[in-house]
Enzyme design. Sequence first.
Site, PDB file in Angstrom:
ATOM      1  N   CYS A 152       0.823  -1.220   0.000  1.00 29.09           N
ATOM      2  CA  CYS A 152       0.000   0.000   0.000  1.00 29.09           C
ATOM      3  C   CYS A 152       0.846   1.254   0.000  1.00 29.09           C
ATOM      4  O   CYS A 152       0.614   2.201  -0.736  1.00 29.09           O
ATOM      5  CB  CYS A 152      -0.803   0.105   1.288  1.00 29.09           C
ATOM      6  SG  CYS A 152      -2.022  -1.109   1.547  1.00 29.09           S
ATOM      7  N   VAL A 156       0.658   4.278  -2.527  1.00 27.90           N
ATOM      8  CA  VAL A 156       0.037   5.553  -2.144  1.00 27.90           C
ATOM      9  C   VAL A 156       0.945   6.721  -2.537  1.00 27.90           C
ATOM     10  O   VAL A 156       0.486   7.740  -3.035  1.00 27.90           O
ATOM     11  CB  VAL A 156      -0.272   5.577  -0.624  1.00 27.90           C
ATOM     12  CG1 VAL A 156      -0.592   6.980  -0.148  1.00 27.90           C
ATOM     13  CG2 VAL A 156      -1.441   4.652  -0.313  1.00 27.90           C
TER      14      VAL A 156
HETATM   15  S1  SF4 Z   1      -0.637  -2.391   4.895  1.00 24.88           S
HETATM   16 FE1  SF4 Z   1      -1.424  -2.798   2.830  1.00 24.88          FE
HETATM   17  S2  SF4 Z   1       0.143  -4.028   1.820  1.00 24.88           S
HETATM   18 FE2  SF4 Z   1       0.593  -4.055   4.010  1.00 24.88          FE
HETATM   19  S3  SF4 Z   1      -0.405  -5.938   4.719  1.00 24.88           S
HETATM   20 FE3  SF4 Z   1      -1.858  -4.253   5.042  1.00 24.88          FE
HETATM   21  S4  SF4 Z   1      -3.153  -4.239   3.205  1.00 24.88           S
HETATM   22 FE4  SF4 Z   1      -1.310  -5.454   2.735  1.00 24.88          FE
END
Ligand code: SF4
Length: 511
Positions: A152, A156
């Site tokens: 993520c 982002v």
């Molecule tokens: S923060 Fe985002 S990438 Fe990391 S485990 Fe959680 S959903 Fe998955």
Amino acid sequence: MPQSAEKILDHAPLFQEPEYQEMLARKAQAEGRPSPARVREIADWTKSWDYREKNFARQSLTINPAKACQPLGAVFAAAGFEKTLSFVQGSQGCVAYYRSHLARHFKEPVSAVSSSMTEDAAVFGGTQNLVDGLANAYALYGPKMIAVSTTCMAEVIGDDVQAYILFARSKGSIPEDFPAPFAHTPAFVGSHVVGYDNMLKGILDYFWKGQTRVAGSALNIIPGFDGLAVGNNRELKRMLDLMEVEYTLLSDVSDQFDMPSDGEFCMYDGGTTLEQTKAALNAKATLSLQEYCTTKTLESAAGLGHGTASFHYPLGVVATDALLMKISELSGKPIPAALELERGRLVDAMADSQSWLHGKTYAIYGDPDFVYGMARLVMETGGEPRHCLATNGNKAWEAQMAELFASSPFGQNCKAWGGKDLWHLRSLLATEPVGLLIGNSYGKYLERDLQIPLIRLMFPIFDRHHHHRFPLWGYQGGLRVLVTLLDKIFDKPDGETNKLGVTDYSYDLTR
Ligand code: SF4
């Protein structure tokens, strides 16, 4: 003291000790918790139709989704290639989650590294993290390929992974010709099945793009994201070898997630070799055993001239028939007598147990292809898959499921729920109960809450061991599923007739 160095208690008995019981009681009092009667009252109300309507009206909240995030699928797909290390551009905690999730299921060490992005990288970008990280991963772990995906955080802030890899090459982190395919795997959309698709396509693009295809006769077969892959892939290969088909399994994790203990730690084992992956461009056709895991990959293969076909997790007689007939049609190889014999034995076993299977009702949840395949098998046995739920299922999946239900008299009272979570499933089970629940370890809370026996047949299975070593696919796998269902079915009458002198007057040894 309830425990000491000589007497170390597991947390379950430890919290039963008087000290902990008193502490928990004081905590409840300090928090001003409602009385147990009030808690019971509300818990009961959450099992009503009234609450079900409210629950299904919820839009901005997900509770216990039956899916994982994209990069986990990417790490899984990469693990199916020879000496391939997953490198995840993002934060360390995410990668710890993928590794522990896969390790708890397969009971194997799972290797993957992260670029350990923290606050500074979140502000200034993760270029240097990737440059340093690739150099370290290459030098320390000796991979033949590093497959880069993203969390993520990297998505982002808009990290351009392709440009970063080029930059890292120019800085000497990895040699110019070292394979480092990549995939953007934003975790806030899609699920692990989409991440699998993105990573697989990324790897194939790396080897296939710009190459000239010379169409041959071999078939590419993609198993898809599958927690039962160790058993399933081996069973698939056994059937293909019996048919004498020329094939390449694209992403084969069966050895990587099932290494023998021989006293040596081995980071990599098995997988599709890089040579096979390159040569797979020349395949006649590419087949996917899980449609929803390979949407983009199949589209890309078709664009390169491959014939394509997709299936929904080949469980049971009809699905195995369809898979083998397609393989036979494409390869020109007949289905051998040995497989016909296995088919006949599975049909015989189903017929032998028909009186116990007919009319049983089920709820099934999990990945879209698994749920489809399991619902089809259940109907084949005369059962009714009343509630079918896939958090990562979409409207197209719901329509496919509706078509499947319409094809059988056992599907008449069945409904598919795409985009719903396990809290929705709780409402369905509380208001319209079924006899059996099929899914993964997370269903144990539903089992406890609603007294519906749980059958664990898909990823992740944390609280039972070694299920992944035995196949579900093919006729042999169909037998295993059948036995698993029947064992659970027989547990019920046995449980209801085991009181000495009260209910055991016809305790049945033969059933
Ligand atoms: S923060 Fe985002 S990438 Fe990391 S485990 Fe959680 S959903 Fe998955």
